[in-house]
Enzyme design. Structure first.
Site, PDB file in Angstrom:
ATOM      1  CB  SER A   3      -8.278   0.007   5.568  1.00  0.00           C
ATOM      2  OG  SER A   3      -9.158   1.353   5.731  1.00  0.00           O
TER       3      SER A   3
ATOM      4  CB  SER B  93      -8.325   3.236   2.783  1.00  0.00           C
ATOM      5  OG  SER B  93      -7.275   2.493   3.736  1.00  0.00           O
TER       6      SER B  93
ATOM      7  CE  LYS C 206      -3.876   1.562   2.945  1.00  0.00           C
ATOM      8  NZ  LYS C 206      -5.049   1.263   3.762  1.00  0.00           N
TER       9      LYS C 206
HETATM   10  N1  GLN Z   1     -13.407   3.338   6.650  1.00  0.00           N
HETATM   11  C1  GLN Z   1     -12.547   3.647   7.970  1.00  0.00           C
HETATM   12  C2  GLN Z   1     -12.119   5.119   7.827  1.00  0.00           C
HETATM   13  O1  GLN Z   1     -12.542   5.753   7.109  1.00  0.00           O
HETATM   14  C3  GLN Z   1     -11.613   2.758   8.118  1.00  0.00           C
HETATM   15  C4  GLN Z   1     -10.278   3.093   7.443  1.00  0.00           C
HETATM   16  C5  GLN Z   1      -8.950   2.359   7.616  1.00  0.00           C
HETATM   17  O2  GLN Z   1      -9.169   1.250   8.205  1.00  0.00           O
HETATM   18  N2  GLN Z   1      -7.975   2.888   7.350  1.00  0.00           N
HETATM   19  O3  GLN Z   1     -11.682   5.566   8.988  1.00  0.00           O
END
Ligand code: GLN
Length: 487
Positions: free
Chosen positions: A179, A155, A80
């Protein structure tokens, strides 16, 4: 025998060590597949052809010299784009990191390289990991190989698509509130969020430090076990890392699930779920019971507060972590001659996307002197209570079962201008994040129109082995993992 794009990381490395195929061959075929298919999908931010081929050639040369090769010898792996790799760009999907190059390598990537992995390139993400769609990146959206109109989740959507499209058997993601698990679910693969502190975060672009975990995505849970064995454990560069646990990949596989007590909290398995998602989770419970597990219907009070608790804590920590992007030290700078504050203001206003700005404002408000007692402190209290409730639940059961996401992959325009509705979709993945618990999403089935649906297993801290062994049993007895979106 030939390696195929579907061969697992564990098998690919074994084949490289035996000399069945070379690391350069594997890397070339991965690069060719990316070249052919990633124009549409956009899993990658940067494909690192040259350094990948050089790393692969070095593995092959080491083998020629008879040197011992590591657990991931010659295996192409994507990471990532919020992880640092010396000399490469790290953008975190943000304009504000434009031009930034990492001066050091994240521990997780250094340990993979030391084990012989070939890093293929960086994958797309929601800006700073804030999102669940991989649509807020400055590099543009990533598409789900199960349907280009669908989001891949996020994400870590780029990493999920890199695996789902068989560009590589394993990809690295990060999970602050789901994510890794949610994009794994949306793309029909497995995704592991380890215990908080299991994997060093040195070199990870911080989002919310009390929640951030590095995780991984793969088709085969055995690859996730090997990954955790290689990268987990203490790191002097990250004082939050936990003591080592026993290696997992070498443990004898379980025959079945006899003796396993599975908690099924009603709060996570009914209200607000899409019907097809609920049916998939129920089917997973039935399969587990046929395999000998004991199902325990139970209660997890307080979990209904997890989403607001998470968003108060995550945004507060993000507001503080993102203060470093001031137009002076990293990446983008929008000069305002003669006034320091306006250089910072202008840089931040044009460098951060709207969702990130929204969250910085929310977090600054929730932790401000006037409001901290009402918002931030109460969120910490709610987290402490939820931890106690999970602890009580784990006295009666060994793992907890729930879906990963209340809905399957949705269209990119499904939540226009409604961030709150999107946040509510994190209801099943943020409880584990708040409590630092390990959780694993595995494929559980598909909707009538073919969208993958994942089921999630949660264990007490440090019990990743339990999750990965259970996933291996499921894989032997079900065929959900066999389906692929692309030839
Ligand atoms: N959807 C969650 C957020 O927007 C989780 C994101 C993540 O785990 N980086 O914070």
């Amino acid at each position: 025998m030939n390696a195929s794009p579907r061969t697992s990381a564990t098998e690919l490395a074994a084949g490289v060590r035996r000399g069945d195929w070379s690391a350069v061959e594997l890397t070339r075929s991965a690069l060719a597949r990316i070249e052919a298919l990633d124009g549409e999908l956009h899993a990658f931010v940067e494909v690192q052809h040259r350094s990948a081929l050089a790393a692969a050639a070095a593995i092959d040369a080491a083998r020629q010299r008879g040197e011992p090769l590591g657990a991931f010898a010659g295996v192409p792996i994507a990471y990532k784009d919020n992880l640092a790799l010396t000399g490469k760009r790290t953008t975190a999907g943000s304009r504000i990191l434009q031009g930034y190059r990492a001066p050091y390598t994240a521990t997780v990537l250094a340990r993979l390289e030391a084990a012989g992995a070939v890093l293929l390139g960086s994958t797309n993400l929601d800006e700073f990991g804030m999102g669940s769609t991989t649509t807020t990146s400055v590099h543009g959206p990533t598409r789900n190989p199960y349907g280009h109109h669908l989001v891949p989740g996020g994400s870590s959507g780029g990493s999920a698509v890199a695996v789902a499209a068989d560009f590589c058997p394993l990809a690295i993601g990060s999970d602050t509130g789901g994510s890794v698990r949610q994009p794994a679910s949306f793309c029909g693969i497995s995704g592991l969020k380890p215990t908080w502190g299991r994997v060093s975060r040195s070199g990870l672009v911080a989002y919310a430090s009390s929640l951030d975990c590095i995780g991984a995505l793969a088709h085969d849970p055995a690859d996730l076990a090997l990954w955790l064995d290689v990268v987990g454990g203490p790191d002097p560069a990250d004082p939050t890392t936990r003591a080592a646990i026993a290696a997992i990949a070498t443990q004898p596989p379980l025959e079945d699930l006899r003796g396993l007590r599975i908690g099924v909290p009603w709060q996570l398995n009914g209200p607000g779920l899409d019907d097809e998602v609920a049916a998939v989770a129920a089917a997973a419970a039935r399969t587990a019971s046929e395999l000998g597990a004991e199902l325990i219907e139970c209660d997890l009070p307080g979990v209904e507060h997890a989403v607001p608790t998470y968003y108060l804590l995550a945004t507060t920590e993000a507001a503080s972590n993102l203060a470093r992007y001031d137009g002076v030290r990293y990446g983008l700078r929008r000069e305002a001659i003669g006034r320091l504050d306006s250089t910072t203001t202008q840089t931040r206003s044009s460098g951060f996307g709207l969702e990130v700005q929204l969250r910085i404002l929310l977090g600054t408000f929730a932790s401000s002197h006037e409001h901290a007692a009402r918002f931030h402190a109460r969120a910490e209290l709610a987290r402490t209570l939820l931890r106690a409730r999970f602890a009580a639940l784990f006295e009666r059961c060994d793992v907890v079962l729930s879906p990963t996401s209340p809905i399957p992959a949705f269209a990119a325009d499904a939540f226009p201008d409604d961030p709150l509705a999107l946040y509510l979709c994190d209801a099943l993945t943020v409880p584990q994040s708040l409590c630092g618990l390990p959780a694993l999403s595995i494929p559980g089935g598909r909707s009538a129109d073919g969208r993958p649906i994942g089921v999630q297993w949660t264990a007490p801290a440090d019990h990743e082995a339990r999750l990965l062994q259970l996933a291996a049993v499921f894989r032997r007895h079900t065929d959900h993992h066999l389906h692929r979106p692309l030839p």
